[in-house]
Design an enzyme around this catalytic site. Structure first.
Site, PDB file in Angstrom:
ATOM      1  N   TRP A 106     -20.430  15.113  11.789  1.00 25.61           N
ATOM      2  CA  TRP A 106     -19.445  14.878  10.747  1.00 25.61           C
ATOM      3  C   TRP A 106     -19.720  15.701   9.504  1.00 25.61           C
ATOM      4  O   TRP A 106     -20.848  15.804   9.058  1.00 25.61           O
ATOM      5  CB  TRP A 106     -19.475  13.420  10.311  1.00 25.61           C
ATOM      6  CG  TRP A 106     -18.819  12.504  11.270  1.00 25.61           C
ATOM      7  CD1 TRP A 106     -18.303  12.820  12.487  1.00 25.61           C
ATOM      8  CD2 TRP A 106     -18.619  11.102  11.081  1.00 25.61           C
ATOM      9  NE1 TRP A 106     -17.792  11.703  13.074  1.00 25.61           N
ATOM     10  CE2 TRP A 106     -17.966  10.639  12.234  1.00 25.61           C
ATOM     11  CE3 TRP A 106     -18.918  10.220  10.055  1.00 25.61           C
ATOM     12  CZ2 TRP A 106     -17.614   9.305  12.386  1.00 25.61           C
ATOM     13  CZ3 TRP A 106     -18.565   8.904  10.202  1.00 25.61           C
ATOM     14  CH2 TRP A 106     -17.918   8.444  11.367  1.00 25.61           C
ATOM     15  N   GLU A 166      -5.766  -3.563  -1.426  1.00 29.20           N
ATOM     16  CA  GLU A 166      -6.208  -4.763  -0.732  1.00 29.20           C
ATOM     17  C   GLU A 166      -7.355  -5.473  -1.443  1.00 29.20           C
ATOM     18  O   GLU A 166      -7.696  -6.603  -1.107  1.00 29.20           O
ATOM     19  CB  GLU A 166      -6.691  -4.391   0.693  1.00 29.20           C
ATOM     20  CG  GLU A 166      -5.595  -3.948   1.638  1.00 29.20           C
ATOM     21  CD  GLU A 166      -5.251  -2.462   1.535  1.00 29.20           C
ATOM     22  OE1 GLU A 166      -5.520  -1.838   0.483  1.00 29.20           O
ATOM     23  OE2 GLU A 166      -4.708  -1.911   2.501  1.00 29.20           O
ATOM     24  N   THR A 213       0.864  -1.183   0.000  1.00 28.09           N
ATOM     25  CA  THR A 213       0.000   0.000   0.000  1.00 28.09           C
ATOM     26  C   THR A 213       0.900   1.232   0.000  1.00 28.09           C
ATOM     27  O   THR A 213       2.051   1.149   0.433  1.00 28.09           O
ATOM     28  CB  THR A 213      -0.881   0.060   1.255  1.00 28.09           C
ATOM     29  OG1 THR A 213      -0.014   0.118   2.387  1.00 28.09           O
ATOM     30  CG2 THR A 213      -1.773  -1.156   1.360  1.00 28.09           C
ATOM     31  N   LYS A 230     -14.680  16.581  12.026  1.00 30.06           N
ATOM     32  CA  LYS A 230     -15.580  16.381  13.165  1.00 30.06           C
ATOM     33  C   LYS A 230     -15.856  17.725  13.809  1.00 30.06           C
ATOM     34  O   LYS A 230     -15.051  18.245  14.563  1.00 30.06           O
ATOM     35  CB  LYS A 230     -14.953  15.415  14.163  1.00 30.06           C
ATOM     36  CG  LYS A 230     -14.832  14.010  13.579  1.00 30.06           C
ATOM     37  CD  LYS A 230     -13.885  13.124  14.377  1.00 30.06           C
ATOM     38  CE  LYS A 230     -13.327  12.027  13.504  1.00 30.06           C
ATOM     39  NZ  LYS A 230     -12.015  12.343  12.902  1.00 30.06           N
TER      40      LYS A 230
HETATM   41  P1  ADP Z   1      -3.149   2.999  -0.645  1.00 31.76           P
HETATM   42  O1  ADP Z   1      -2.042   2.208  -1.200  1.00 31.76           O
HETATM   43  O2  ADP Z   1      -2.833   4.362  -0.160  1.00 31.76           O
HETATM   44  O3  ADP Z   1      -4.115   2.244   0.212  1.00 31.76           O
HETATM   45  P2  ADP Z   1      -5.019   2.637  -2.673  1.00 31.76           P
HETATM   46  O4  ADP Z   1      -4.835   2.961  -4.091  1.00 31.76           O
HETATM   47  O5  ADP Z   1      -5.148   1.240  -2.279  1.00 31.76           O
HETATM   48  O6  ADP Z   1      -3.854   3.337  -1.961  1.00 31.76           O
HETATM   49  O7  ADP Z   1      -6.185   3.524  -2.107  1.00 31.76           O
HETATM   50  C1  ADP Z   1      -7.424   3.031  -1.745  1.00 31.76           C
HETATM   51  C2  ADP Z   1      -8.287   4.157  -1.268  1.00 31.76           C
HETATM   52  O8  ADP Z   1      -8.498   5.120  -2.296  1.00 31.76           O
HETATM   53  C3  ADP Z   1      -9.663   3.729  -0.864  1.00 31.76           C
HETATM   54  O9  ADP Z   1      -9.688   3.185   0.419  1.00 31.76           O
HETATM   55  C4  ADP Z   1     -10.437   5.046  -0.969  1.00 31.76           C
HETATM   56  O10 ADP Z   1     -10.263   5.846   0.167  1.00 31.76           O
HETATM   57  C5  ADP Z   1      -9.779   5.729  -2.117  1.00 31.76           C
HETATM   58  N1  ADP Z   1     -10.594   5.554  -3.320  1.00 31.76           N
HETATM   59  C6  ADP Z   1     -10.444   4.650  -4.299  1.00 31.76           C
HETATM   60  N2  ADP Z   1     -11.382   4.805  -5.249  1.00 31.76           N
HETATM   61  C7  ADP Z   1     -12.172   5.829  -4.865  1.00 31.76           C
HETATM   62  C8  ADP Z   1     -13.330   6.473  -5.419  1.00 31.76           C
HETATM   63  N3  ADP Z   1     -13.860   6.123  -6.583  1.00 31.76           N
HETATM   64  N4  ADP Z   1     -13.866   7.479  -4.717  1.00 31.76           N
HETATM   65  C9  ADP Z   1     -13.346   7.876  -3.536  1.00 31.76           C
HETATM   66  N5  ADP Z   1     -12.254   7.325  -2.982  1.00 31.76           N
HETATM   67  C10 ADP Z   1     -11.671   6.309  -3.629  1.00 31.76           C
END
Ligand code: ADP
Length: 544
Positions: A446, A330, A187, A441
């Site tokens: 929220w 993930e 990640t 917050k």
């Molecule tokens: P990291 O490696 O930082 O986890 P990822 O590419 O796996 O990066 O990021 C996943 C995150 O990206 C998700 O948990 C979500 O918060 C955000 N994300 C992915 N697609 C979308 C979407 N279409 N709209 C909003 N947030 C998104």
């Protein structure tokens, strides 16, 4: 009574063999600084089998980790298959991680060899002394200027990719166990060290099939797919695997991800599917003006929320809105896509645009639930009740690789905690409200930073906007908007706040609007609120 069907393992050679046998004349185009290079799947398959031979010659262990530090290219696609099809584990290194994170993940994964593009070799070389398990560096010459005769630590050898390939013999693939690791990706780690996600052959094959669902990305033989989304992070959203499996042609952008470079590829290569994060499409849209984009049929986009205004701007200019998807490293990564139900056909265009601003419907194979963060109970699908989004399914991680932090990220009953706050509506559409750590917050209530950003980015003079909860003596936190004004435009705080009037609840109105030159981005091009918070750590909300 048991079913009487064959127990056939789902492995990557299944995908590989389709391209090799059925589509040998279809092509993979790679844009390199030295020009566009074209090879056929037939040539690619032959080279990939020889690359399997190279891994044997280098003495890479039976399940050794084969790292790549590379752009999206046909050669990277050779590695995508040679490593797992020969039983090894592909480990894609994110080019844009901090150096100390690269060191951490190379050593944590115990990479034995790193294949590096010459254009980025200069980033890797200074780190070589910090790697504890790497024995070979293989340089793929993509026209970069780096001098690869530069010294390397004792015990490490440097090779040229093409020389190794020329000397190697093709190999047969042997993968019997579909549960075996095929690849891994860490990640991007907004806090702490990156965490390793390990994909199996089975999970990758199933995710590849899903990329071909008509109500997914619908990848098909007639497509010409441009994955702008990197192969070094989240598997290029499964499009590289899907193209091989269905014989679609691939247009690999290489190192040039500039708006003009991408727009030129879209036009000249008759791209049908172009996938990237929202910040990419914000840049490319103006560069597409006046170009022939008639071949485009879908623009998959995710990684962060797709502003309605961006999708609508694409619809107006190209006649094609953006197709939103949600997922994470993930989740392989694709978990939901924004297909529009046929029962919505009579809705006015503006309402459909609202649906497209949602994160979409879960794909077959992905189960999602939202848990109330206080009670731990599932919340109703009413479009309002929010909580933490959790996922399970055959291409969702069950733990991180060798990481004591795993228990925090999975529930006792085995669901992945995504760290996203979301709602589901009665039709089953997911709406991401925020990341758990980004919600503002305010006085116990929220505020969704994502929704506020979307509203601000609907302002025609705004190029980018990020909303962050800043400390407030009375309300605990209040939203502050960081805004980038479009080039050549003038805008002030009052102009932003007036625009928001009536578009949001009054108490959501940002306490301040700060104008900046650029919103800092993460390694994969998302707004980095962590960096923004760091930059403005001494900021104090002005008194009203
Ligand atoms: P990291 O490696 O930082 O986890 P990822 O590419 O796996 O990066 O990021 C996943 C995150 O990206 C998700 O948990 C979500 O918060 C955000 N994300 C992915 N697609 C979308 C979407 N279409 N709209 C909003 N947030 C998104």
């Amino acid at each position: 009574m048991q079913g009487l069907m064959q127990d056939y393992p789902l492995t990557l050679p299944m995908l590989f063999q389709r391209a090799e046998q059925l589509f040998p004349n279809k092509e993979i185009v790679t844009a390199l600084p030295t020009g566009r290079v074209r090879i056929t799947y037939g040539e690619w398959a032959e080279r990939t089998r020889r690359l399997g031979g190279v891994l044997d010659t280098l003495g890479i262990s039976a399940d050794g980790r084969v790292a790549t530090f590379a752009w999206n290219t046909a050669r990277h696609l050779e590695l995508y298959f040679a490593a797992p099809c020969s039983g090894r584990v592909l480990h894609t290194l994110n080019l844009r991680l901090f150096p100390e994170q690269v060191t951490y993940i190379v050593n944590h994964a115990e990479d034995e060899v790193i294949f590096v593009d010459k254009t980025v070799a200069g980033l890797l070389w200074p780190l070589l002394p910090t790697f504890t398990t790497v024995r070979h560096i293989v340089v793929t010459d993509d026209g970069g200027p780096f001098d690869t005769t530069a010294a390397v630590p004792a015990g490490m050898e440097v090779h040229d990719y093409e020389e190794l390939l020329a000397a190697a013999s093709p190999v047969e693939w042997h993968v019997e166990d579909e549960g075996q690791a095929a690849s891994m990706c860490y990640t991007s780690g907004t806090t702490g060290n990156p965490k390793g996600v390990v994909y199996s052959h089975r999970s990758t094959v199933l995710h590849t099939m899903a990329a071909q669902f008509a109500d997914g990305f619908g990848a098909r033989e007639s497509d010409r797919i441009l994955p702008v989304v990197p192969m070094f992070h989240a598997n290029a959203w499964g499009l590289a695997h899907a193209a091989v499996a269905c014989g679609a042609e691939l247009i690999m952008p290489g190192p040039d991800l500039s708006p003009d470079g991408l727009a030129t590829l879209i036009e000249e290569e008759h791209v049908t599917v172009a996938a990237g994060v929202p910040t990419i499409w914000m840049g490319v849209l103006p560069a597409l003006k006046g170009r022939d984009t008639s071949a485009l049929r879908v623009i998959p986009c995710g990684g962060s929320a797709v502003p309605k205004a961006l999708s609508e701007a694409f619809r107006e200019q190209l006649g094609l809105p953006i197709y939103q998807a949600w997922g994470m490293t993930e989740t392989s990564p694709v978990a939901t896509v924004g297909s529009i139900k046929s029962t919505f056909a009579d809705r006015p265009e503006d309402e459909l645009a609202d649906v497209r601003a949602l994160q979409g419907l879960p794909l077959l194979g992905v189960e999602l639930r939202i848990q109330d963060q206080e009670t731990g109970e599932p919340v109703p699908w009413d479009g309002e009740s929010r909580g933490e989004l959790q996922a399970r399914g055959p291409w969702i991680a069950k733990e991180y690789y060798d990481d004591p932090r795993s228990p925090e990220s999975f529930t006792d009953d085995g669901w992945l905690k995504t760290g996203d706050v979301a709602t589901f509506d009665a039709e089953g559409y997911l709406r991401l409200v925020d990341r758990t750590k980004d919600v503002v917050k305010s006085g116990g209530e929220w505020i969704s930073s994502v929704e506020l950003e979307n509203e601000i980015m609907a302002h025609p003079k705004v190029a980018e906007a990020a909303v962050v909860g800043m400390h407030h003596p009375k309300w605990q936190e209040r939203p502050v908007a960081f805004v980038v004004v479009r080039e050549g435009e003038q805008l002030d705080k009052a102009g932003v706040l007036e625009f928001l009037d009536g578009r949001i609840a009054k108490w959501w109105t940002p306490d301040d609007v700060v104008f900046i030159d650029e919103v800092p981005k993460t390694s994969v091009g998302k707004f980095s609120k962590k960096d923004l918070r760091d930059q403005f750590k001494d900021y104090v909300i002005p008194e009203a």
